[in-house]
Design a protein around this motif. Sequence first.
Motif, PDB file in Angstrom:
ATOM      1  N   UNK A 127      -2.128  17.052 -25.459  1.00 50.06           N
ATOM      2  CA  UNK A 127      -1.657  15.734 -25.040  1.00 50.06           C
ATOM      3  C   UNK A 127      -1.696  15.585 -23.528  1.00 50.06           C
ATOM      4  N   UNK A 128      -1.414  16.663 -22.806  1.00 55.55           N
ATOM      5  CA  UNK A 128      -1.501  16.585 -21.350  1.00 55.55           C
ATOM      6  C   UNK A 128      -2.948  16.570 -20.867  1.00 55.55           C
ATOM      7  N   UNK A 129      -3.852  17.205 -21.618  1.00 55.04           N
ATOM      8  CA  UNK A 129      -5.275  17.092 -21.288  1.00 55.04           C
ATOM      9  C   UNK A 129      -5.742  15.643 -21.436  1.00 55.04           C
ATOM     10  N   UNK A 130      -5.193  14.943 -22.443  1.00 54.33           N
ATOM     11  CA  UNK A 130      -5.500  13.521 -22.609  1.00 54.33           C
ATOM     12  C   UNK A 130      -5.130  12.723 -21.363  1.00 54.33           C
ATOM     13  N   UNK A 131      -4.090  13.175 -20.657  1.00 61.97           N
ATOM     14  CA  UNK A 131      -3.592  12.412 -19.518  1.00 61.97           C
ATOM     15  C   UNK A 131      -4.402  12.644 -18.240  1.00 61.97           C
ATOM     16  N   UNK A 132      -5.275  13.648 -18.227  1.00 61.48           N
ATOM     17  CA  UNK A 132      -6.057  13.916 -17.013  1.00 61.48           C
ATOM     18  C   UNK A 132      -6.957  12.739 -16.659  1.00 61.48           C
ATOM     19  N   UNK A 133      -7.819  12.247 -17.567  1.00 62.42           N
ATOM     20  CA  UNK A 133      -8.632  11.071 -17.200  1.00 62.42           C
ATOM     21  C   UNK A 133      -7.783   9.833 -16.933  1.00 62.42           C
ATOM     22  N   UNK A 134      -6.654   9.698 -17.625  1.00 61.62           N
ATOM     23  CA  UNK A 134      -5.752   8.567 -17.374  1.00 61.62           C
ATOM     24  C   UNK A 134      -5.262   8.584 -15.929  1.00 61.62           C
ATOM     25  N   UNK A 135      -4.796   9.751 -15.473  1.00 61.58           N
ATOM     26  CA  UNK A 135      -4.304   9.864 -14.102  1.00 61.58           C
ATOM     27  C   UNK A 135      -5.418   9.626 -13.090  1.00 61.58           C
ATOM     28  N   UNK A 136      -6.620  10.118 -13.388  1.00 60.34           N
ATOM     29  CA  UNK A 136      -7.749   9.919 -12.480  1.00 60.34           C
ATOM     30  C   UNK A 136      -8.081   8.434 -12.331  1.00 60.34           C
ATOM     31  N   UNK A 137      -8.030   7.709 -13.443  1.00 61.05           N
ATOM     32  CA  UNK A 137      -8.323   6.272 -13.412  1.00 61.05           C
ATOM     33  C   UNK A 137      -7.326   5.543 -12.516  1.00 61.05           C
ATOM     34  N   UNK A 138      -6.041   5.814 -12.710  1.00 60.88           N
ATOM     35  CA  UNK A 138      -5.013   5.121 -11.927  1.00 60.88           C
ATOM     36  C   UNK A 138      -5.117   5.488 -10.448  1.00 60.88           C
ATOM     37  N   UNK A 139      -5.299   6.775 -10.159  1.00 62.90           N
ATOM     38  CA  UNK A 139      -5.404   7.214  -8.764  1.00 62.90           C
ATOM     39  C   UNK A 139      -6.606   6.563  -8.088  1.00 62.90           C
ATOM     40  N   UNK A 140      -7.742   6.520  -8.788  1.00 60.28           N
ATOM     41  CA  UNK A 140      -8.942   5.916  -8.211  1.00 60.28           C
ATOM     42  C   UNK A 140      -8.717   4.448  -7.865  1.00 60.28           C
TER      43      UNK A 140
ATOM     44  N   UNK B  23       0.827  -1.205   0.000  1.00 58.79           N
ATOM     45  CA  UNK B  23       0.000   0.000   0.000  1.00 58.79           C
ATOM     46  C   UNK B  23       0.862   1.256   0.000  1.00 58.79           C
ATOM     47  N   UNK B  24       2.026   1.228   0.671  1.00 59.18           N
ATOM     48  CA  UNK B  24       2.928   2.373   0.615  1.00 59.18           C
ATOM     49  C   UNK B  24       3.431   2.609  -0.804  1.00 59.18           C
ATOM     50  N   UNK B  25       3.709   1.505  -1.512  1.00 65.07           N
ATOM     51  CA  UNK B  25       4.124   1.622  -2.914  1.00 65.07           C
ATOM     52  C   UNK B  25       2.996   2.230  -3.739  1.00 65.07           C
ATOM     53  N   UNK B  26       1.754   1.815  -3.448  1.00 72.68           N
ATOM     54  CA  UNK B  26       0.607   2.383  -4.158  1.00 72.68           C
ATOM     55  C   UNK B  26       0.485   3.881  -3.888  1.00 72.68           C
ATOM     56  N   UNK B  27       0.742   4.297  -2.644  1.00 73.92           N
ATOM     57  CA  UNK B  27       0.682   5.722  -2.301  1.00 73.92           C
ATOM     58  C   UNK B  27       1.731   6.502  -3.100  1.00 73.92           C
ATOM     59  N   UNK B  28       2.918   5.926  -3.250  1.00 75.92           N
ATOM     60  CA  UNK B  28       3.961   6.587  -4.039  1.00 75.92           C
ATOM     61  C   UNK B  28       3.523   6.719  -5.496  1.00 75.92           C
ATOM     62  N   UNK B  29       2.889   5.670  -6.038  1.00 81.69           N
ATOM     63  CA  UNK B  29       2.363   5.744  -7.391  1.00 81.69           C
ATOM     64  C   UNK B  29       1.324   6.853  -7.499  1.00 81.69           C
ATOM     65  N   UNK B  30       0.437   6.941  -6.506  1.00 79.37           N
ATOM     66  CA  UNK B  30      -0.607   7.965  -6.513  1.00 79.37           C
ATOM     67  C   UNK B  30       0.011   9.362  -6.511  1.00 79.37           C
ATOM     68  N   UNK B  31       1.084   9.537  -5.741  1.00 76.56           N
ATOM     69  CA  UNK B  31       1.759  10.838  -5.696  1.00 76.56           C
ATOM     70  C   UNK B  31       2.268  11.234  -7.074  1.00 76.56           C
ATOM     71  N   UNK B  32       2.847  10.270  -7.788  1.00 81.77           N
ATOM     72  CA  UNK B  32       3.359  10.573  -9.121  1.00 81.77           C
ATOM     73  C   UNK B  32       2.258  10.914 -10.104  1.00 81.77           C
ATOM     74  N   UNK B  33       1.210  10.097 -10.135  1.00 79.28           N
ATOM     75  CA  UNK B  33       0.105  10.365 -11.058  1.00 79.28           C
ATOM     76  C   UNK B  33      -0.670  11.615 -10.641  1.00 79.28           C
TER      77      UNK B  33
END
Length: 282
Positions: A216-229, A4-14
């Motif tokens: 291209x960065x706007x494309x990444x907004x829903x991508x980041x939301x999906x991973x964070x969720x 879960x700590x690794x997941x938190x680090x991933x969330x921080x990046x995304x």
Amino acid sequence: MSKHQIEILFIAGFGSSLIFGTFIGSIADKFGRRNNCLMYAILYGGACITKHFGNMPVLMIGRFLGGVATSILYSAFESWLIFEHNTSPIRFGAIRSAHYGGSMYTFVLEWTPALSRAAGDVGIPHGYIFAAFMVATMIGSSVFKLLQQHERPESFMRYVLLLAAVCLSMPIVAPDNLALVFGGFLVFEMCCGIFWPSMGCLRGTYVSEETRSTTLNLFRIPLNLIVIFILWQNFAMISIFKFCVFFLFAASIAQHALFLRTEHTPRHQKLPITVTDEDENM
């Protein structure tokens, strides 16, 4: 360090990529892609330095820098390349990119526990497995060269996305079968090798040059939301792969919609960037 700590680090990046991505993209469009690429080198260099510390706050800073740098990596470099080569449907591309990218980045975190479960008490050779994934990705890039000689990416990517969905369903239907799970992951990585150059060609065709980095960065907004969720909820591994399969099927539907919108468009010119044997030998 716990999973879960690794997941938190991933969330921080995304999360940092989600928050600062659009702002970083507009800097590239206004002040130049070259300067933005130099900024990437500085930010990612700082992120790599933090990896030498076992301190959670320091690692969080590294993930923050890495998230911003990733936004540059997946926008400024491609925009700069297409600009130097001088070369609606966008919403379908955004949906497909978000769903495929979300599945792929979630897979990055989940392939280890999936293979570990399938292997049982036997340890898995992470280095060799990752090397095999990279070889599969390179094979996929070569397959893309062959496919684009006969079909447009708008067409063949429908089947690639469907195949990717089937591949990531292996940990769901046969979680204890190591051969099926690992084979499915290898084919999925090959699909990734087809996906990236296909996306580059499609974005070069449909995305406006003037605001390419920002778009291209706007494309990444829903991508980041999906991973964070997905990561924030700390779902069970099987549930996570179910999400991935669903997203990939949704990406395939969006790709089919794009194909229907463009199937009667004559292929009167080459795609913005093509790879030739001479380029590979340089």
